[in-house]
Write a protein that holds these residues in place. Sequence first.
Motif, short mmCIF file in Angstrom:
data_model
loop_
_atom_site.label_atom_id
_atom_site.label_comp_id
_atom_site.label_asym_id
_atom_site.label_seq_id
_atom_site.Cartn_x
_atom_site.Cartn_y
_atom_site.Cartn_z
N VAL A 1 -1.91 59.10 101.31
CA VAL A 1 -0.51 58.70 101.48
C VAL A 1 0.41 59.86 101.11
CG1 VAL A 1 1.30 57.17 100.64
CG2 VAL A 1 -0.96 56.25 101.16
N ALA A 2 0.12 60.52 99.98
CA ALA A 2 0.92 61.68 99.57
C ALA A 2 0.87 62.77 100.63
CB ALA A 2 0.43 62.20 98.22
N ASP A 3 -0.32 63.03 101.18
CA ASP A 3 -0.48 64.05 102.22
C ASP A 3 0.36 63.71 103.45
OD1 ASP A 3 -2.22 65.63 100.75
OD2 ASP A 3 -4.03 64.73 101.62
N ASP B 1 6.99 48.64 95.46
CA ASP B 1 6.40 47.60 94.63
C ASP B 1 5.26 48.16 93.80
OD1 ASP B 1 4.49 48.03 96.57
OD2 ASP B 1 4.44 45.97 97.31
N SER B 2 4.18 47.40 93.65
CA SER B 2 3.07 47.83 92.79
C SER B 2 2.36 49.06 93.33
CB SER B 2 2.07 46.68 92.62
OG SER B 2 1.66 46.18 93.89
N TYR B 3 2.47 49.32 94.63
CA TYR B 3 1.86 50.52 95.20
C TYR B 3 2.60 51.77 94.71
CZ TYR B 3 -1.09 47.79 98.34
OH TYR B 3 -2.04 46.93 98.86
N VAL B 4 3.91 51.67 94.57
CA VAL B 4 4.70 52.77 94.01
C VAL B 4 4.54 52.80 92.50
CG1 VAL B 4 7.04 53.67 93.70
CG2 VAL B 4 6.34 52.75 95.91
N HIS B 5 4.54 51.64 91.89
CA HIS B 5 4.32 51.55 90.44
C HIS B 5 2.99 52.19 90.07
CE1 HIS B 5 3.69 49.90 86.44
NE2 HIS B 5 2.61 49.27 86.88
N GLY B 6 1.96 51.97 90.88
CA GLY B 6 0.67 52.59 90.65
C GLY B 6 -0.35 51.67 90.02
N ALA B 7 -0.54 50.48 90.60
CA ALA B 7 -1.50 49.53 90.05
C ALA B 7 -2.92 50.07 90.16
CB ALA B 7 -1.39 48.19 90.80
N PHE B 8 -3.70 49.90 89.09
CA PHE B 8 -5.13 50.20 89.02
C PHE B 8 -5.45 51.70 88.97
CE2 PHE B 8 -4.87 45.92 90.61
CZ PHE B 8 -5.93 45.27 90.01
N ILE B 9 -4.45 52.55 88.85
CA ILE B 9 -4.71 53.99 88.75
C ILE B 9 -3.89 54.57 87.61
CG2 ILE B 9 -5.31 54.33 91.18
CD1 ILE B 9 -2.45 55.35 91.57
N ASP B 10 -4.33 55.72 87.11
CA ASP B 10 -3.55 56.42 86.09
C ASP B 10 -2.24 56.92 86.70
OD1 ASP B 10 -5.42 56.17 84.01
OD2 ASP B 10 -6.54 57.92 84.72
N THR B 11 -1.25 57.05 85.85
CA THR B 11 0.07 57.48 86.32
C THR B 11 -0.02 58.77 87.12
OG1 THR B 11 1.11 56.45 84.37
CG2 THR B 11 2.40 58.10 85.57
N ARG B 12 -0.79 59.72 86.64
CA ARG B 12 -0.86 61.03 87.29
C ARG B 12 -1.51 60.98 88.67
NH1 ARG B 12 -4.99 61.13 83.44
NH2 ARG B 12 -7.10 61.40 84.33
N ASP B 13 -2.24 59.90 88.98
CA ASP B 13 -2.94 59.79 90.26
C ASP B 13 -2.14 59.02 91.30
OD1 ASP B 13 -5.19 61.21 89.38
OD2 ASP B 13 -6.06 59.41 88.48
N GLY B 14 -0.95 58.56 90.95
CA GLY B 14 -0.13 57.85 91.91
C GLY B 14 0.43 58.80 92.96
N PHE B 15 0.62 58.30 94.17
CA PHE B 15 1.05 59.19 95.25
C PHE B 15 2.42 59.83 95.02
CE2 PHE B 15 3.07 55.30 96.81
CZ PHE B 15 4.23 55.78 97.40
N PRO B 16 3.36 59.21 94.27
CA PRO B 16 4.61 59.95 94.02
C PRO B 16 4.38 61.24 93.23
CG PRO B 16 4.92 57.60 93.65
CD PRO B 16 3.45 57.81 93.79
N GLU B 17 3.52 61.18 92.21
CA GLU B 17 3.23 62.40 91.46
C GLU B 17 2.48 63.41 92.33
OE1 GLU B 17 4.87 60.56 87.96
OE2 GLU B 17 4.02 59.85 89.82
N LEU B 18 1.55 62.93 93.13
CA LEU B 18 0.82 63.83 94.03
C LEU B 18 1.74 64.43 95.08
CD1 LEU B 18 -2.42 61.71 94.63
CD2 LEU B 18 -2.06 63.53 92.97
N LEU B 19 2.70 63.64 95.55
CA LEU B 19 3.66 64.14 96.53
C LEU B 19 4.46 65.30 95.96
CD1 LEU B 19 5.15 63.82 99.26
CD2 LEU B 19 6.64 62.15 98.14
N GLU B 20 4.89 65.18 94.73
CA GLU B 20 5.64 66.26 94.10
C GLU B 20 4.80 67.53 94.02
OE1 GLU B 20 8.37 65.75 90.56
OE2 GLU B 20 6.74 66.83 89.58
N THR B 21 3.55 67.39 93.61
CA THR B 21 2.66 68.56 93.50
C THR B 21 2.44 69.21 94.86
OG1 THR B 21 1.55 67.59 91.58
CG2 THR B 21 0.38 69.32 92.78
N LYS B 22 2.19 68.40 95.87
CA LYS B 22 1.90 68.93 97.21
C LYS B 22 3.12 69.63 97.79
CE LYS B 22 -1.61 65.41 98.06
NZ LYS B 22 -2.76 66.31 98.18
N LEU B 23 4.29 69.04 97.64
CA LEU B 23 5.48 69.65 98.20
C LEU B 23 5.83 70.96 97.48
CD1 LEU B 23 7.75 66.55 98.87
CD2 LEU B 23 6.64 68.01 100.56
#
Length: 397
Positions: free
Chosen positions: A362-364, A100-122
């Motif tokens: 969450v990404a971690d 939902d909005s947590y995946v969509h990334g409400a209130f944060i820039d796109t790059r700061d959403g956990f899906p993008e961070l997850l990709e970087t970390k992995l």
Amino acid sequence: MSDRMKRWVGNLSLLGGSLLVVALIAEFIVFRYVLVPDDVLPNATANGVVRYVPNTRATFRHPDGRTSTVNINQHGWNSSKPYYRLSPPPGRVRIAVVGDSYVHGAFIDTRDGFPELLETKLNARSVQPVEVLRFGMDGAPLSQYLHMLRNEVLAYRPDVVVIPLIHNDFDESFRFLKTRYASSFMKVRREANGEVSEIAPSAFRPGLADTLRKSAAFRYIYYETNLYLHLRSVVSRFFWGGNESYQPEFISSAVDVRKLDDMDEIAFYTLHIMAKMKALAEEKGFQLVFAMDGVREAVYENKSADDYVVGKLNRIAYNTAANLDLPFVDLQPVFAKHFATHGKRFEFSYDWHWNRLGNRLVADAIADRLLKAPSLLRKRRDVLATDQRVSPSTITQ
């Protein structure tokens, strides 16, 4: 016409003209350059799945002076990727995050959403390169995730599907909300014979609310002043035909606990939907992973999640995943450990969505879970090698 009538008509015309000028100044000057409200993200439907209008960019302005920017890609999803290829590049593990909005990334820039961070970390820690696609829609419940998985996500042939669960995902899977696009979400229903049927979502069609949202003055007065919260009951009843209301004393983890009076029913539907997802994963050859938001009030007050009504949802999610033998990420201990050490909260002071710290944790946590079980980060059996793109031409508004 008598002189008196002429004077009345003249005065009314002058008043009307003055009000029109004031309204135009307010709309095109005051609320465009001085008291600027949030932009809007218009919705659309493609392949039976509600999403955002493709290639849209929106800026949101927050009470603490921050702004955040959302970038909707060619397919109607907030993402740093302008488009999603139907098949992943050779040798790259594809992870789809659905929510939902947590995946969509409400209130944060796109790059700061956990899906993008997850990709970087992995990609920094995994032997095999990874890409993460996000499919997030504001307000979507667990039942809609199943619908999105079938009708949207599977087309991109993911190797892993991660589904973060939020506390309002459960009852809203079978309880209809009278809101602007809630009927565009699939729901489930138990019939008299005990079998579960699915209520197909309606295609989103813009209405009066969407027309009003185009006005900067309306958006500022209705949203920025929080008028929408105070009028929620009235708007729900007389505009949408529902009975929703907002009373802060009943809100816990951003959920109205008055709607959680039948945990057995919630557990029944949760098992049904998650079992459907597992069957789909086994049929299509992808790995399925669930994560569950923590009861953050319990974290801050150094209490057990079980002390809260919403904590029962955490228990339902955990037990259901365990019974189905599905990988599960419990964010409760993750948040509790970090807060005990650093004392920093994981949401905004004015909203319950995860802030940048929350998204990072969450990404971690998800990355750690995937890396601890190497079998999760593997290519599915039937990935195609062709490079195709989904055309946005099927999107309807």
